[in-house]
Design a protein around this motif. Structure first.
Motif: not given
Length: 192
Positions: A25-44
Motif C-alpha cells: 500500500l505504501g507504494g500507492y500512498l507515495t504516488k498520492q504524495k502522502i508521506d507515511f511512517e510505519v510504527v511496528k507496535l510489537a517493537n515498542h
C-alpha cells in the motif's frame, strides 16, 4: 500530508504478511504524495491501560503524539480468531482517553483525521474487523475513508504457510492493485 500506520503484527522479528501488505500500500500512498511512517507496535513497550500517560514510562505517549501530528491514521492488523490482533487492542485501549475527552463535552483531539484499515488473514473475518475498526475510529471523531479497507483474505496467509515476500507482493499486485489505488486516492482526497 502525513499518515501514521500502526502495524499490529504479532511478529517483532522477521517479515509478516501484514507488514508486506503495508509496504504494498505504501507504494500507492507515495504516488498520492502522502508521506507515511510505519510504527511496528510489537517493537515498542506499550503497557496495558486506558490513558495516554500511565504510572510507568512506556512508548505510547510518543506514538500518540505521532497520531496527533498526522492527518491520516491507518490500523494494520492480522486477523486472529475473527478479531484484530492483541497489539492493536492495546492501542485501542490506550486511545480510550480520547473518548473520555468527548464524553466530557470537549472536541476530540482526533477530530478531522482520516482513518482506514489494512487487514490480512487466511479465512473470513475482514468485514467484521473492518466494522470494529471503523466504529472505533468514528467514535473518536476520525472519518473512516470511502474504500477505507484493504483486506486480503488468502490461504497464502495461513499460520504455517511459507510464502516469500515476493510471492505475497505478486499476489497483492495481481488481485488488489485497484483496491490499494482506490484507498490511497480516497485518503488523499479526504485529507486534502
Amino acid at each position: 500530508m502525513k499518515a501514521i500506520i500502526l502495524l499490529a503484527t504479532l511478529k517483532n522479528k522477521g517479515r509478516s504478511n501484514t507488514e508486506t501488505l503495508v509496504e504494498f500500500l505504501g507504494g500507492y500512498l507515495t504516488k498520492q504524495k502522502i508521506d507515511f511512517e510505519v510504527v511496528k507496535l510489537a517493537n515498542h513497550n506499550i503497557v496495558p491501560g486506558t490513558y495516554t500517560h500511565m504510572d510507568v514510562e512506556d512508548d505510547w505517549p510518543a506514538i500518540y503524539q505521532k497520531i496527533l501530528d498526522a492527518e491520516i491514521l491507518l490500523f494494520a492488523t492480522p486477523i486472529w480468531w475473527n478479531s484484530h490482533s492483541s497489539e492493536l487492542q492495546r492501542c485501542i485501549e490506550r486511545l480510550d482517553e480520547v473518548y473520555d475527552v468527548i464524553q466530557a463535552g470537549e472536541d476530540s483531539p482526533l477530530d478531522g483525521k482520516i482513518g482506514a484499515a489494512i487487514i490480512t488473514g487466511d479465512s473470513d473475518g475482514a468485514e467484521h474487523v473492518t466494522g470494529n475498526i471503523a466504529n472505533f475510529l468514528c467514535s473518536l471523531g476520525v472519518t473512516f475513508a470511502p474504500y477505507g479497507s484493504l483486506g486480503v483474505i488468502w490461504e497464502g496467509h495461513g499460520k504455517n504457510v511459507e510464502k516469500t515476500k515476493e510471492e505475497c507482493l505478486q499476489y497483492y499486485t495481481e488481485n488488489y492493485e485497484q483496491d490499494a489505488q482506490a484507498l490511497a486516492e480516497s485518503l488523499f482526497k479526504l485529507a486534502k
